[in-house]
Design a protein around this motif. Sequence first.
Motif, short mmCIF file in Angstrom:
data_model
loop_
_atom_site.label_atom_id
_atom_site.label_comp_id
_atom_site.label_asym_id
_atom_site.label_seq_id
_atom_site.Cartn_x
_atom_site.Cartn_y
_atom_site.Cartn_z
N TRP A 192 52.66 78.58 37.56
CA TRP A 192 53.13 77.86 38.74
C TRP A 192 52.21 76.69 39.09
CZ3 TRP A 192 57.89 78.05 39.81
CH2 TRP A 192 58.62 79.21 39.54
N SER A 193 50.95 76.77 38.68
CA SER A 193 50.07 75.62 38.86
C SER A 193 50.49 74.47 37.94
CB SER A 193 48.61 76.01 38.57
OG SER A 193 48.11 76.87 39.58
N ILE A 194 51.00 74.82 36.76
CA ILE A 194 51.51 73.80 35.84
C ILE A 194 52.74 73.13 36.46
CG2 ILE A 194 52.45 73.34 33.53
CD1 ILE A 194 50.99 75.87 32.58
N VAL A 195 53.63 73.93 37.04
CA VAL A 195 54.82 73.38 37.69
C VAL A 195 54.42 72.44 38.83
CG1 VAL A 195 56.86 73.95 39.08
CG2 VAL A 195 56.30 75.34 37.08
N LEU A 196 53.48 72.88 39.66
CA LEU A 196 53.04 72.06 40.79
C LEU A 196 52.34 70.79 40.30
CD1 LEU A 196 51.77 74.81 43.26
CD2 LEU A 196 53.83 73.41 43.47
N ILE B 21 42.91 72.88 45.15
CA ILE B 21 43.17 71.65 45.93
C ILE B 21 44.50 71.02 45.53
CG2 ILE B 21 42.34 69.31 46.35
CD1 ILE B 21 39.49 70.41 46.13
N GLN B 22 44.77 70.98 44.22
CA GLN B 22 46.02 70.39 43.73
C GLN B 22 47.24 71.16 44.25
OE1 GLN B 22 49.39 70.09 40.84
NE2 GLN B 22 48.00 71.82 40.77
N ASN B 23 47.19 72.48 44.24
CA ASN B 23 48.33 73.27 44.70
C ASN B 23 48.58 73.09 46.19
OD1 ASN B 23 48.51 74.18 42.09
ND2 ASN B 23 47.83 76.26 42.50
N VAL B 24 47.52 73.09 46.98
CA VAL B 24 47.66 72.90 48.43
C VAL B 24 48.23 71.51 48.72
CG1 VAL B 24 46.40 72.65 50.60
CG2 VAL B 24 45.84 74.52 49.04
N GLY C 231 53.15 69.20 37.60
CA GLY C 231 54.24 68.32 37.19
C GLY C 231 54.93 67.66 38.38
N ILE C 232 55.24 68.46 39.41
CA ILE C 232 55.89 67.92 40.61
C ILE C 232 54.99 66.89 41.29
CG2 ILE C 232 56.71 68.51 42.93
CD1 ILE C 232 57.60 71.22 41.78
N ASN C 233 53.72 67.23 41.39
CA ASN C 233 52.76 66.32 42.02
C ASN C 233 52.63 65.02 41.25
OD1 ASN C 233 50.79 65.44 43.79
ND2 ASN C 233 49.13 66.49 42.75
N GLY C 234 52.71 65.10 39.92
CA GLY C 234 52.56 63.91 39.09
C GLY C 234 53.77 62.99 39.11
N ILE C 235 54.92 63.50 39.56
CA ILE C 235 56.15 62.70 39.57
C ILE C 235 56.44 62.15 40.96
CG2 ILE C 235 58.64 62.71 39.19
CD1 ILE C 235 58.20 64.96 37.15
N ILE C 236 56.52 63.02 41.96
CA ILE C 236 56.90 62.60 43.30
C ILE C 236 55.75 61.83 43.94
CG2 ILE C 236 57.55 63.34 45.61
CD1 ILE C 236 58.94 65.71 44.41
N GLY C 237 56.01 60.59 44.28
CA GLY C 237 54.97 59.76 44.88
C GLY C 237 55.50 58.91 46.02
N LEU D 265 55.33 68.20 49.82
CA LEU D 265 56.75 68.54 49.76
C LEU D 265 57.33 68.83 51.15
CD1 LEU D 265 56.95 70.84 46.59
CD2 LEU D 265 57.70 68.47 46.81
N LEU D 266 56.47 69.19 52.11
CA LEU D 266 56.96 69.55 53.44
C LEU D 266 57.75 68.45 54.13
CD1 LEU D 266 53.98 71.67 54.87
CD2 LEU D 266 56.23 72.48 54.12
N PRO D 267 57.29 67.17 54.10
CA PRO D 267 58.09 66.11 54.73
C PRO D 267 59.48 65.97 54.12
CG PRO D 267 55.88 65.33 54.32
CD PRO D 267 56.00 66.65 53.62
#
Length: 425
Positions: free
Chosen positions: A9-13, A147-150, A15-21, A156-158
Amino acid sequence: MESKKLGFWSIVLLGINGIIGSGIFLLPNKAMAIIGPASLLVMLFDMLLVLAITFCFAEAGGLFKENGGAYIYAKEAFGDFIGYEVGFLSWATRIIAFATMAVGFATALGGIIPALSSDMMKNVIVSVIFLVLAVINLLGIKLYEVIQNVATISKLLPFVLFIGIGIFYIEPVNFTPLFPHGVYTPGSFGTAAVMLFFAFTGFESLGVAAAEMENPQKNLPKATLITIFTVSAIYILLLACAIGIMGYELADTTAPVQAAFTRIAGAFGTTVVAAGTLISIGALCIAASFVTPHCGLALAEQHMLPAFMAERNRFGAPYWCIIISTVVAMLIGYSGGFAFLASISVVSRFSQYIPTCLSIMVFRKKMPDAPRAFKIPFGPVIPVIALIVSLWLLAQAKPQQLMIGFGAAVIALPFYFLMHKKKQA
């Protein structure tokens, strides 16, 4: 000392973090101005293209444990030279993108707090960002993972709040006419497709740090697909809410998501989106601080960069790659770098996508019996479609962008031949 590995799930996060900006906060108005509510169809088209390319990355990623992503796939399929060009372009592009993200954060913060908007304060903020993130990564995977997961969950909350509230304020009449003034403008689909496609870029980063993951051959393909489906759902729902709330007024805004959320939630909406913008860019900086050094590490581990760059500290962190990437990005950050990044992004990104799509056909001939955690269905159909559409999108780039992008590949040539000669000695 055995270093900590990233879990599934850290890998998934990651990936999501690296795309959504920050781009997705600003894209809806531009898409609306170009092609109207039909931008939803363009977003769906881009999602299908990204999914096709993702399938290629997922199958290739299941064959290798090494760091490098597209670099490793190109190297194993087409040899050292093509692999090096892909790897060098990937590393250079990520350094420039990392610098731009840090400057973007400083700029956004200056917009909220005017006292921090001067050039001097911008440079101070940029310096602090780079130094803090360098220290975090030098201390190893465990601290970075937390830190990356948090940060990713926070960013994603907004989106969740806006979509969760905004879906109740959608007015069907705002989706008509489908095109501006009720008439389709030739070429508008391609223009919008190129623009919106870049909201998805970053998914290729996952394979770069494969060696830092638990069971990458099994986890990486699944994590890549889950990442794309999650990001696509967020983008389509966000765009639908923004259009449904604002209609064609969306095209006249400068901060479309903020404008739409403010309309339905007042000052609360403005605050959430402003905070979301900072968190989003900050989280991208965190992801870039991890992925960027590992692009250089992948080349060093394959003896395509000086051997000292493959060294790790007692926390398992590639400290020379972290230091060099940080210093170069910081220097670029002081000078801005936005125009340069925009000019080379088209070519540099597709220099990873196209070889990866082609590599699938090569691997199926060279490694037909190799175990695969994921195999693309329908034979070569999906990779061929991904390749053709990628070339079509690349053809939409301006000649100047292509020239600068290929110029970066030319700059890599002397480094390749220098290291290749040393390797043979």
